[in-house]
Scaffold this motif. Structure first.
Motif, PDB file in Angstrom:
ATOM      1  N   ASP A  95       0.828  -1.209   0.000  1.00  0.00           N
ATOM      2  CA  ASP A  95       0.000   0.000   0.000  1.00  0.00           C
ATOM      3  C   ASP A  95       0.863   1.260   0.000  1.00  0.00           C
ATOM      4  O   ASP A  95       0.577   2.216  -0.720  1.00  0.00           O
ATOM      5  N   SER A  96       1.941   1.254   0.794  1.00  0.00           N
ATOM      6  CA  SER A  96       2.742   2.495   0.789  1.00  0.00           C
ATOM      7  C   SER A  96       3.501   2.647  -0.529  1.00  0.00           C
ATOM      8  O   SER A  96       3.740   3.770  -0.969  1.00  0.00           O
ATOM      9  N   THR A  97       3.833   1.535  -1.158  1.00  0.00           N
ATOM     10  CA  THR A  97       4.446   1.645  -2.489  1.00  0.00           C
ATOM     11  C   THR A  97       3.426   2.204  -3.484  1.00  0.00           C
ATOM     12  O   THR A  97       3.749   3.062  -4.314  1.00  0.00           O
ATOM     13  N   ALA A  98       2.193   1.718  -3.380  1.00  0.00           N
ATOM     14  CA  ALA A  98       1.141   2.206  -4.285  1.00  0.00           C
ATOM     15  C   ALA A  98       0.918   3.705  -4.101  1.00  0.00           C
ATOM     16  O   ALA A  98       0.625   4.422  -5.064  1.00  0.00           O
ATOM     17  N   GLN A  99       1.098   4.174  -2.861  1.00  0.00           N
ATOM     18  CA  GLN A  99       0.921   5.612  -2.629  1.00  0.00           C
ATOM     19  C   GLN A  99       1.956   6.450  -3.372  1.00  0.00           C
ATOM     20  O   GLN A  99       1.644   7.533  -3.856  1.00  0.00           O
ATOM     21  N   ILE A 100       3.165   5.918  -3.477  1.00  0.00           N
ATOM     22  CA  ILE A 100       4.179   6.647  -4.255  1.00  0.00           C
ATOM     23  C   ILE A 100       3.686   6.788  -5.696  1.00  0.00           C
ATOM     24  O   ILE A 100       3.834   7.828  -6.325  1.00  0.00           O
ATOM     25  N   LEU A 101       3.057   5.717  -6.190  1.00  0.00           N
ATOM     26  CA  LEU A 101       2.606   5.732  -7.590  1.00  0.00           C
ATOM     27  C   LEU A 101       1.498   6.754  -7.825  1.00  0.00           C
ATOM     28  O   LEU A 101       1.229   7.130  -8.962  1.00  0.00           O
ATOM     29  N   ASN A 102       0.837   7.186  -6.745  1.00  0.00           N
ATOM     30  CA  ASN A 102      -0.215   8.196  -6.891  1.00  0.00           C
ATOM     31  C   ASN A 102       0.343   9.608  -6.992  1.00  0.00           C
ATOM     32  O   ASN A 102      -0.395  10.542  -7.280  1.00  0.00           O
ATOM     33  N   THR A 103       1.641   9.751  -6.722  1.00  0.00           N
ATOM     34  CA  THR A 103       2.220  11.096  -6.798  1.00  0.00           C
ATOM     35  C   THR A 103       2.725  11.343  -8.216  1.00  0.00           C
ATOM     36  O   THR A 103       2.699  10.450  -9.069  1.00  0.00           O
ATOM     37  N   LYS A 104       3.191  12.552  -8.451  1.00  0.00           N
ATOM     38  CA  LYS A 104       3.775  12.880  -9.755  1.00  0.00           C
ATOM     39  C   LYS A 104       5.288  12.774  -9.620  1.00  0.00           C
ATOM     40  O   LYS A 104       5.858  13.350  -8.688  1.00  0.00           O
ATOM     41  N   PRO A 105       5.953  12.041 -10.521  1.00  0.00           N
ATOM     42  CA  PRO A 105       7.411  11.910 -10.373  1.00  0.00           C
ATOM     43  C   PRO A 105       8.095  13.266 -10.517  1.00  0.00           C
ATOM     44  O   PRO A 105       7.931  13.946 -11.524  1.00  0.00           O
ATOM     45  N   GLU A 106       8.828  13.644  -9.491  1.00  0.00           N
ATOM     46  CA  GLU A 106       9.495  14.956  -9.530  1.00  0.00           C
ATOM     47  C   GLU A 106      11.000  14.843  -9.325  1.00  0.00           C
ATOM     48  O   GLU A 106      11.763  15.520  -9.975  1.00  0.00           O
ATOM     49  N   GLY A 107      11.402  13.968  -8.400  1.00  0.00           N
ATOM     50  CA  GLY A 107      12.830  13.828  -8.100  1.00  0.00           C
ATOM     51  C   GLY A 107      13.527  13.027  -9.187  1.00  0.00           C
ATOM     52  O   GLY A 107      13.054  12.913 -10.317  1.00  0.00           O
ATOM     53  N   SER A 108      14.668  12.450  -8.813  1.00  0.00           N
ATOM     54  CA  SER A 108      15.443  11.695  -9.797  1.00  0.00           C
ATOM     55  C   SER A 108      14.860  10.295  -9.957  1.00  0.00           C
ATOM     56  O   SER A 108      14.188   9.776  -9.058  1.00  0.00           O
ATOM     57  N   PHE A 109      15.149   9.690 -11.071  1.00  0.00           N
ATOM     58  CA  PHE A 109      14.715   8.320 -11.330  1.00  0.00           C
ATOM     59  C   PHE A 109      15.238   7.388 -10.244  1.00  0.00           C
ATOM     60  O   PHE A 109      14.506   6.561  -9.706  1.00  0.00           O
ATOM     61  N   GLY A 110      16.521   7.552  -9.911  1.00  0.00           N
ATOM     62  CA  GLY A 110      17.157   6.675  -8.927  1.00  0.00           C
ATOM     63  C   GLY A 110      16.480   6.726  -7.564  1.00  0.00           C
ATOM     64  O   GLY A 110      16.343   5.703  -6.891  1.00  0.00           O
ATOM     65  N   PHE A 111      16.050   7.907  -7.172  1.00  0.00           N
ATOM     66  CA  PHE A 111      15.360   8.062  -5.895  1.00  0.00           C
ATOM     67  C   PHE A 111      14.098   7.208  -5.866  1.00  0.00           C
ATOM     68  O   PHE A 111      13.855   6.443  -4.924  1.00  0.00           O
ATOM     69  N   TYR A 112      13.293   7.310  -6.927  1.00  0.00           N
ATOM     70  CA  TYR A 112      12.063   6.510  -6.981  1.00  0.00           C
ATOM     71  C   TYR A 112      12.371   5.025  -7.113  1.00  0.00           C
ATOM     72  O   TYR A 112      11.712   4.173  -6.540  1.00  0.00           O
ATOM     73  N   TYR A 113      13.384   4.740  -7.909  1.00  0.00           N
ATOM     74  CA  TYR A 113      13.796   3.346  -8.095  1.00  0.00           C
ATOM     75  C   TYR A 113      14.029   2.691  -6.735  1.00  0.00           C
ATOM     76  O   TYR A 113      13.474   1.632  -6.434  1.00  0.00           O
TER      77      TYR A 113
END
Ligand code: ASP
Ligand code: MG
Length: 425
Positions: A95-113
């Motif tokens: 669920d907390s991973t899914a919450q990240i997916l609800n945001t708009k990617p703003e930082g670096s790719f590596g951070f989200y990775y």
């Protein structure tokens, strides 16, 4: 105490998890720190989630649900009690991973990775830990991010040894103090000073285990694999592959450095520094001898070891005016390689040309060659193979290259490297 590492293949389904429990039963009297990877191919599946999310091209939620369902299926097979707390804990991580997916990617790719892919290790260790406790193998689940501190180089976190050492003493040592103490934790992931999750690079769990072996002064480290030990070649390429019974640290470092995939290259150094033997054993035949990597031994049997890398590109770079390739030109060339993130597998310099062999990466190589072409003449061969032979004999090389064309060859006393391709008919 000992450090164990179980990779993705050893926890790929419910039966494999039960097998891990069976192995640990044999070590009930030991103090163990057990490092576990993500289950099966979960890391690849989560990489897809990150890509879909960050580049907004696929359905990231759907991709994540597939990973979630894969784990639910495994839990259903492992836990009769459907009210077991592990179900809720695992769902919460998803669920907390899914919450990240609800945001708009703003930082670096590596951070989200790192934030997303790390879920694989978190859920895997939750499931394995709960199953062990259910089977009478008492263990404490440790969030490795409270101990393993890194800098903020996402996807390739550099370990903060001082801080991690202090935390390992304060947090892990007491957990190991009691009788029958097993601490179970995640490989591959760490945490930076801002409390953001980091990862250590693909296949990094071996390295995590070695870090803990070093920090905790382990007497031995074990990597449990789906092969009988370290072989002298990948059986996919070489049908006569043979198990090495023992390997010197030096050979192990060289083999890993040149790409023998069985041991992560960063794994050996921390072990060597503290003289900790590494056993590579089969989780399918845990009583078989496997391979030991240790100091003060000769590799045995001392036979040639082969590392094959397919799908290589060999490029030859020369100055447009045929001037020599010397320091100034080389500096420019290396700068372009470094800035495009391309790793060199083999290089050789002659008066007027500089040859480089590297992995074919369709995203990195074409822009690199374009950039090189601004200043240099660039010739290239694709689809070639790089073969490294440790402890070679001339006849090993002859057999290997029969019917092949040798495009580049480099030899030192113990290692030969050849770039070869099939002779065109
Ligand atoms: N799960 C991570 C990977 O597949 C780390 C590991 O297995 O070593 O790369
Ligand atoms: Mg793995």
């Amino acid at each position: 105490m000992k450090v164990f590492k179980f990779g993705g293949a050893s926890v790929k389904d419910a039966d494999s998890v039960k097998n891990v429990a069976a192995i640990l039963t044999k070590f009930q009297k030991e103090k163990l720190l057990v490092v576990v990877s993500a289950m099966g191919k979960t890391t690849n599946a989560l990489e897809k989630v990150v890509n879909d999310f960050f580049y907004q091209k696929g359905n990231a939620h759907q991709a994540l649900d597939e990973v979630r369902n894969f784990h639910i299926t495994i839990m259903e097979a492992l836990f009769e009690n459907k009210q077991h707390a592990v179900f809720g804990e695992v769902q919460q991580i998803f669920d907390s991973t899914a919450q990240i997916l609800n945001t708009k990617p703003e930082g670096s790719f590596g951070f989200y990775y790192d934030s997303i892919v790390s879920a694989g290790e978190l859920v895997s260790t939750k499931i394995v830990s709960a199953h062990l406790n259910e089977s009478g193998i008492n263990n404490s689940w440790l969030d490795v991010r409270t101990v393993l501190k890194t800098d903020s180089t996402y996807r390739e976190g550099k370990v903060d040894w001082m801080q991690s050492s202090a935390l390992a003493h304060d947090i892990v040592m007491p957990l190991l103090k009691g009788e029958n103490s097993i601490v179970l934790t995640q490989g591959f992931i760490g945490c930076d000073s801002e409390n953001h999750t980091t990862t250590l690079g693909r296949e990094g769990s071996d390295y995590s285990a070695a870090i803990f072996a070093y920090l905790l002064d382990a007497e031995e480290m074990y990597i449990w694999k789906d092969v009988p030990g370290v072989l002298n070649a990948d059986p996919k390429f070489y049908s006569d592959a043979q198990k090495l019974d023992q390997i010197s640290y030096h050979d192990a470092i060289e083999l890993a450095y040149y790409g023998a995939s069985v041991i992560h290259p960063k794994t050996i150094k921390p072990l060597e520094n503290k003289n900790i033997p590494l056993y590579v054993k089969s989780f399918l035949k845990p009583d078989a001898s496997g391979t030991v990597v240790r100091t003060g031994v000769q590799t045995k049997p001392l036979i040639p070891s082969f590392i094959f890398k397919n799908n290589q590109v060999l490029i030859s770079i020369s100055a447009k005016d045929f001037s020599f390739i010397a320091e100034d030109n080389l500096a420019k060339i290396f700068e372009l390689f470094a800035s495009s993130g391309v790793k060199i597998n083999l290089m050789q310099n002659s008066a007027i040309s500089f040859s480089v062999c590297m992995d074919m990466d369709e995203f990195k190589i074409p822009p690199l060659t374009e950039a090189l072409k601004q200043d240099f003449k660039v010739l290239y061969n694709t689809g070639v193979m790089l073969c490294t032979i440790r402890h070679y004999y001339q006849n090993t090389i002859d057999t290997l290259t029969a019917g092949k064309e040798i495009l580049l060859e480099q030899r030192s006393r113990n290692t030969a490297q050849l770039v070869i391709r099939d002779i065109k008919k």
